[in-house]
Design a protein around this motif. Structure first.
Motif, PDB file in Angstrom:
ATOM      1  N   LEU A  23       6.729   6.256   1.820  1.00  0.00           N
ATOM      2  CA  LEU A  23       7.027   4.846   2.144  1.00  0.00           C
ATOM      3  C   LEU A  23       6.169   4.373   3.316  1.00  0.00           C
ATOM      4  CD1 LEU A  23      10.878   4.242   1.881  1.00  0.00           C
ATOM      5  CD2 LEU A  23       9.063   3.225   0.509  1.00  0.00           C
ATOM      6  N   ASP A  24       6.016   5.236   4.322  1.00  0.00           N
ATOM      7  CA  ASP A  24       5.165   4.855   5.467  1.00  0.00           C
ATOM      8  C   ASP A  24       3.751   4.530   4.981  1.00  0.00           C
ATOM      9  OD1 ASP A  24       7.173   5.178   7.353  1.00  0.00           O
ATOM     10  OD2 ASP A  24       6.595   7.226   7.872  1.00  0.00           O
ATOM     11  N   SER A  25       3.219   5.372   4.088  1.00  0.00           N
ATOM     12  CA  SER A  25       1.859   5.142   3.594  1.00  0.00           C
ATOM     13  C   SER A  25       1.776   3.849   2.777  1.00  0.00           C
ATOM     14  CB  SER A  25       1.388   6.329   2.743  1.00  0.00           C
ATOM     15  OG  SER A  25       1.031   7.397   3.585  1.00  0.00           O
ATOM     16  N   MET A  26       2.799   3.592   1.976  1.00  0.00           N
ATOM     17  CA  MET A  26       2.794   2.360   1.167  1.00  0.00           C
ATOM     18  C   MET A  26       2.838   1.130   2.079  1.00  0.00           C
ATOM     19  SD  MET A  26       5.340   3.745  -1.777  1.00  0.00           S
ATOM     20  CE  MET A  26       5.293   2.543  -3.092  1.00  0.00           C
ATOM     21  N   LEU A  27       3.642   1.229   3.136  1.00  0.00           N
ATOM     22  CA  LEU A  27       3.719   0.116   4.094  1.00  0.00           C
ATOM     23  C   LEU A  27       2.355  -0.110   4.756  1.00  0.00           C
ATOM     24  CD1 LEU A  27       6.159  -1.595   5.622  1.00  0.00           C
ATOM     25  CD2 LEU A  27       6.780  -0.090   3.768  1.00  0.00           C
ATOM     26  N   LEU A  28       1.680   1.003   5.107  1.00  0.00           N
ATOM     27  CA  LEU A  28       0.373   0.857   5.761  1.00  0.00           C
ATOM     28  C   LEU A  28      -0.629   0.185   4.816  1.00  0.00           C
ATOM     29  CD1 LEU A  28       0.156   4.259   7.688  1.00  0.00           C
ATOM     30  CD2 LEU A  28       0.467   1.968   8.659  1.00  0.00           C
ATOM     31  N   CYS A  29      -0.568   0.532   3.532  1.00  0.00           N
ATOM     32  CA  CYS A  29      -1.451  -0.137   2.543  1.00  0.00           C
ATOM     33  C   CYS A  29      -1.163  -1.626   2.510  1.00  0.00           C
ATOM     34  CB  CYS A  29      -1.220   0.413   1.135  1.00  0.00           C
ATOM     35  SG  CYS A  29      -1.778   2.084   0.906  1.00  0.00           S
ATOM     36  N   ARG A  30       0.111  -1.940   2.527  1.00  0.00           N
ATOM     37  CA  ARG A  30       0.523  -3.347   2.475  1.00  0.00           C
ATOM     38  C   ARG A  30       0.038  -4.097   3.729  1.00  0.00           C
ATOM     39  NH1 ARG A  30       2.034  -7.910  -0.018  1.00  0.00           N
ATOM     40  NH2 ARG A  30       3.455  -9.119   1.231  1.00  0.00           N
ATOM     41  N   TYR A  31       0.215  -3.471   4.900  1.00  0.00           N
ATOM     42  CA  TYR A  31      -0.186  -4.136   6.138  1.00  0.00           C
ATOM     43  C   TYR A  31      -1.704  -4.307   6.213  1.00  0.00           C
ATOM     44  CZ  TYR A  31       4.600  -3.365   7.784  1.00  0.00           C
ATOM     45  OH  TYR A  31       5.961  -3.371   7.915  1.00  0.00           O
ATOM     46  N   GLU A  32      -2.405  -3.315   5.655  1.00  0.00           N
ATOM     47  CA  GLU A  32      -3.873  -3.411   5.647  1.00  0.00           C
ATOM     48  C   GLU A  32      -4.290  -4.692   4.926  1.00  0.00           C
ATOM     49  OE1 GLU A  32      -5.693  -1.370   7.289  1.00  0.00           O
ATOM     50  OE2 GLU A  32      -7.716  -1.687   6.539  1.00  0.00           O
ATOM     51  N   LYS A  33      -3.520  -5.038   3.891  1.00  0.00           N
ATOM     52  CA  LYS A  33      -3.854  -6.205   3.074  1.00  0.00           C
ATOM     53  C   LYS A  33      -3.389  -7.514   3.728  1.00  0.00           C
ATOM     54  CE  LYS A  33      -3.040  -7.007  -1.684  1.00  0.00           C
ATOM     55  NZ  LYS A  33      -2.411  -6.416  -2.853  1.00  0.00           N
ATOM     56  N   ILE A  34      -2.164  -7.500   4.258  1.00  0.00           N
ATOM     57  CA  ILE A  34      -1.625  -8.793   4.725  1.00  0.00           C
ATOM     58  C   ILE A  34      -1.814  -9.040   6.217  1.00  0.00           C
ATOM     59  CG2 ILE A  34       0.133  -8.994   2.889  1.00  0.00           C
ATOM     60  CD1 ILE A  34       2.142  -8.291   5.336  1.00  0.00           C
ATOM     61  N   ALA A  35      -1.971  -7.962   6.995  1.00  0.00           N
ATOM     62  CA  ALA A  35      -1.960  -8.169   8.443  1.00  0.00           C
ATOM     63  C   ALA A  35      -3.335  -7.976   9.085  1.00  0.00           C
ATOM     64  CB  ALA A  35      -0.947  -7.227   9.101  1.00  0.00           C
ATOM     65  N   ARG A  36      -4.165  -7.088   8.515  1.00  0.00           N
ATOM     66  CA  ARG A  36      -5.447  -6.820   9.194  1.00  0.00           C
ATOM     67  C   ARG A  36      -6.482  -7.872   8.774  1.00  0.00           C
ATOM     68  NH1 ARG A  36      -6.609  -2.312  11.665  1.00  0.00           N
ATOM     69  NH2 ARG A  36      -5.250  -1.008  10.412  1.00  0.00           N
ATOM     70  N   PRO A  37      -7.179  -8.442   9.744  1.00  0.00           N
ATOM     71  CA  PRO A  37      -8.219  -9.420   9.388  1.00  0.00           C
ATOM     72  C   PRO A  37      -9.241  -8.786   8.440  1.00  0.00           C
ATOM     73  CG  PRO A  37      -7.841  -9.355  11.775  1.00  0.00           C
ATOM     74  CD  PRO A  37      -7.048  -8.225  11.179  1.00  0.00           C
ATOM     75  N   GLU A  38      -9.679  -9.569   7.463  1.00  0.00           N
ATOM     76  CA  GLU A  38     -10.519  -9.020   6.381  1.00  0.00           C
ATOM     77  C   GLU A  38     -11.749  -8.227   6.871  1.00  0.00           C
ATOM     78  OE1 GLU A  38     -10.860 -11.727   3.193  1.00  0.00           O
ATOM     79  OE2 GLU A  38     -11.711 -10.193   1.879  1.00  0.00           O
ATOM     80  N   PRO A  39     -12.491  -8.725   7.868  1.00  0.00           N
ATOM     81  CA  PRO A  39     -13.693  -7.961   8.274  1.00  0.00           C
ATOM     82  C   PRO A  39     -13.360  -6.593   8.873  1.00  0.00           C
ATOM     83  CG  PRO A  39     -13.638 -10.156   9.301  1.00  0.00           C
ATOM     84  CD  PRO A  39     -12.344  -9.987   8.592  1.00  0.00           C
ATOM     85  N   LEU A  40     -12.112  -6.398   9.266  1.00  0.00           N
ATOM     86  CA  LEU A  40     -11.740  -5.117   9.900  1.00  0.00           C
ATOM     87  C   LEU A  40     -11.101  -4.139   8.912  1.00  0.00           C
ATOM     88  CD1 LEU A  40     -10.190  -6.461  13.241  1.00  0.00           C
ATOM     89  CD2 LEU A  40     -12.519  -5.654  12.825  1.00  0.00           C
ATOM     90  N   ARG A  41     -10.982  -4.541   7.673  1.00  0.00           N
ATOM     91  CA  ARG A  41     -10.285  -3.659   6.720  1.00  0.00           C
ATOM     92  C   ARG A  41     -11.123  -2.426   6.394  1.00  0.00           C
ATOM     93  NH1 ARG A  41      -7.989  -8.421   2.931  1.00  0.00           N
ATOM     94  NH2 ARG A  41      -6.739  -9.332   4.601  1.00  0.00           N
ATOM     95  N   TRP A  42     -10.418  -1.323   6.146  1.00  0.00           N
ATOM     96  CA  TRP A  42     -11.074  -0.033   5.894  1.00  0.00           C
ATOM     97  C   TRP A  42     -10.533   0.482   4.560  1.00  0.00           C
ATOM     98  CZ3 TRP A  42     -10.247   4.756   9.599  1.00  0.00           C
ATOM     99  CH2 TRP A  42     -11.043   5.811   9.153  1.00  0.00           C
ATOM    100  N   GLN A  43     -11.307   0.252   3.500  1.00  0.00           N
ATOM    101  CA  GLN A  43     -10.837   0.552   2.145  1.00  0.00           C
ATOM    102  C   GLN A  43     -10.537   2.038   1.934  1.00  0.00           C
ATOM    103  OE1 GLN A  43      -9.960  -1.897   0.033  1.00  0.00           O
ATOM    104  NE2 GLN A  43      -9.070  -0.235  -1.195  1.00  0.00           N
ATOM    105  N   ALA A  44     -11.423   2.913   2.465  1.00  0.00           N
ATOM    106  CA  ALA A  44     -11.223   4.362   2.254  1.00  0.00           C
ATOM    107  C   ALA A  44      -9.899   4.817   2.878  1.00  0.00           C
ATOM    108  CB  ALA A  44     -12.385   5.148   2.855  1.00  0.00           C
ATOM    109  N   TRP A  45      -9.562   4.219   4.004  1.00  0.00           N
ATOM    110  CA  TRP A  45      -8.311   4.556   4.700  1.00  0.00           C
ATOM    111  C   TRP A  45      -7.116   4.106   3.854  1.00  0.00           C
ATOM    112  CZ3 TRP A  45      -4.221   1.763   6.694  1.00  0.00           C
ATOM    113  CH2 TRP A  45      -3.454   2.388   7.682  1.00  0.00           C
ATOM    114  N   ALA A  46      -7.194   2.870   3.321  1.00  0.00           N
ATOM    115  CA  ALA A  46      -6.100   2.351   2.477  1.00  0.00           C
ATOM    116  C   ALA A  46      -5.986   3.191   1.204  1.00  0.00           C
ATOM    117  CB  ALA A  46      -6.351   0.885   2.136  1.00  0.00           C
ATOM    118  N   ASP A  47      -7.128   3.545   0.608  1.00  0.00           N
ATOM    119  CA  ASP A  47      -7.103   4.365  -0.623  1.00  0.00           C
ATOM    120  C   ASP A  47      -6.448   5.715  -0.341  1.00  0.00           C
ATOM    121  OD1 ASP A  47      -8.417   2.341  -1.915  1.00  0.00           O
ATOM    122  OD2 ASP A  47     -10.389   3.322  -1.899  1.00  0.00           O
ATOM    123  N   ASP A  48      -6.790   6.294   0.807  1.00  0.00           N
ATOM    124  CA  ASP A  48      -6.206   7.586   1.179  1.00  0.00           C
ATOM    125  C   ASP A  48      -4.681   7.469   1.280  1.00  0.00           C
ATOM    126  OD1 ASP A  48      -5.866  10.223   2.116  1.00  0.00           O
ATOM    127  OD2 ASP A  48      -6.063   9.568   4.192  1.00  0.00           O
TER     128      ASP A  48
END
Ligand SMILES: N[C@@H](CCC(=O)N[C@@H](CS)C(=O)NCC(=O)O)C(=O)O
Length: 205
Positions: A105-130
């Motif tokens: 659940l923690d990992s799923m939440l982090l994926c979600r926050y990466e999408k909704i909370a982190r500004p787009e230029p700062l997103r790290w796809q490999a981290w979210a995929d992991d």
């Protein structure tokens, strides 16, 4: 007692299902709160400085933090050993399964926050995929671990798995978990026959 919660939080859903199953739901007042990374919330920080929901506020003002600890508290109020076995090998199996589900659940939440909370230029796809892969691999583990899916008496790990799958439906609707994990699908359908699980389904995204 009061539960600070969000209706879409899978952690709060776990507490709600547990409270219903333990016959304690009428003793809890549900108070909506928000906690979003990157957004201050001074009022809620005073209850939980790390700003995570849910939090259980007792009538004497004590605060019980973390969904697992809240369920443990409610379980004890209900007599103990109901959703968390009191001793023996099963206790450690259930707690360990629950820890894995909590990490998923923690990992799923982090994926979600990466999408909704982190500004787009700062997103790290490999981290979210992991992080998504951690949740997905956890599902694979439970697809194989059929003992957990068919344990005869309801436990906190089964409730947490239900919340993981419900959260996947809410936030990752196209992930295809039902097709990839048919045993989890059957388990989820069986859990949905419980009023506690049905009534606590998150509102759609
Ligand atoms: N370990 C905590 C996790 C709770 C958690 O991460 N809740 C999310 C909401 S679903 C949250 O409060 N997120 C806000 C944040 O991390 O800033 C528990 O089991 O209660």
């Amino acid at each position: 007692m009061k539960l600070a919660f969000s209706p879409v939080s899978p952690f709060a859903r776990k507490v709600r299902i547990a409270a219903i199953e333990l016959g304690l739901i009428d003793k809890i007042e549900f108070v909506p709160a928000t906690a979003v990374p990157g957004q201050p919330n001074d009022e809620y920080s005073r209850i939980n400085p790390v700003k995570r929901l849910p939090a259980l506020i007792l009538d004497n003002g004590d605060v019980i933090l973390d969904s697992y600890v809240i369920v443990e508290y409610l379980d004890e109020l209900a007599g103990g050993g109901k959703l968390i076995p009191a001793s023996g090998a099963l206790k450690w199996r259930v707690k360990s399964d629950h820890s894995l589900l909590q990490g998923m659940l923690d990992s799923m939440l982090l994926c979600r926050y990466e999408k909704i909370a982190r500004p787009e230029p700062l997103r790290w796809q490999a981290w979210a995929d992991d992080h998504w892969n951690r949740a997905w691999s956890g599902m694979a583990r439970f697809e194989k671990q059929t003992e957990m899916l068919s344990r005869p008496s309801l436990d906190i790990a089964q409730i947490a798995l239900t919340c993981v799958l419900g959260y996947a439906d809410l936030r990752f609707a196209d992930c295809g978990w039902r097709k990839a994990y048919p045993k989890l699908d059957a388990f989820h359908e069986k859990m949905l026959t419980r009023p506690s699980v049905k009534v606590s389904l998150p509102p759609s995204a």
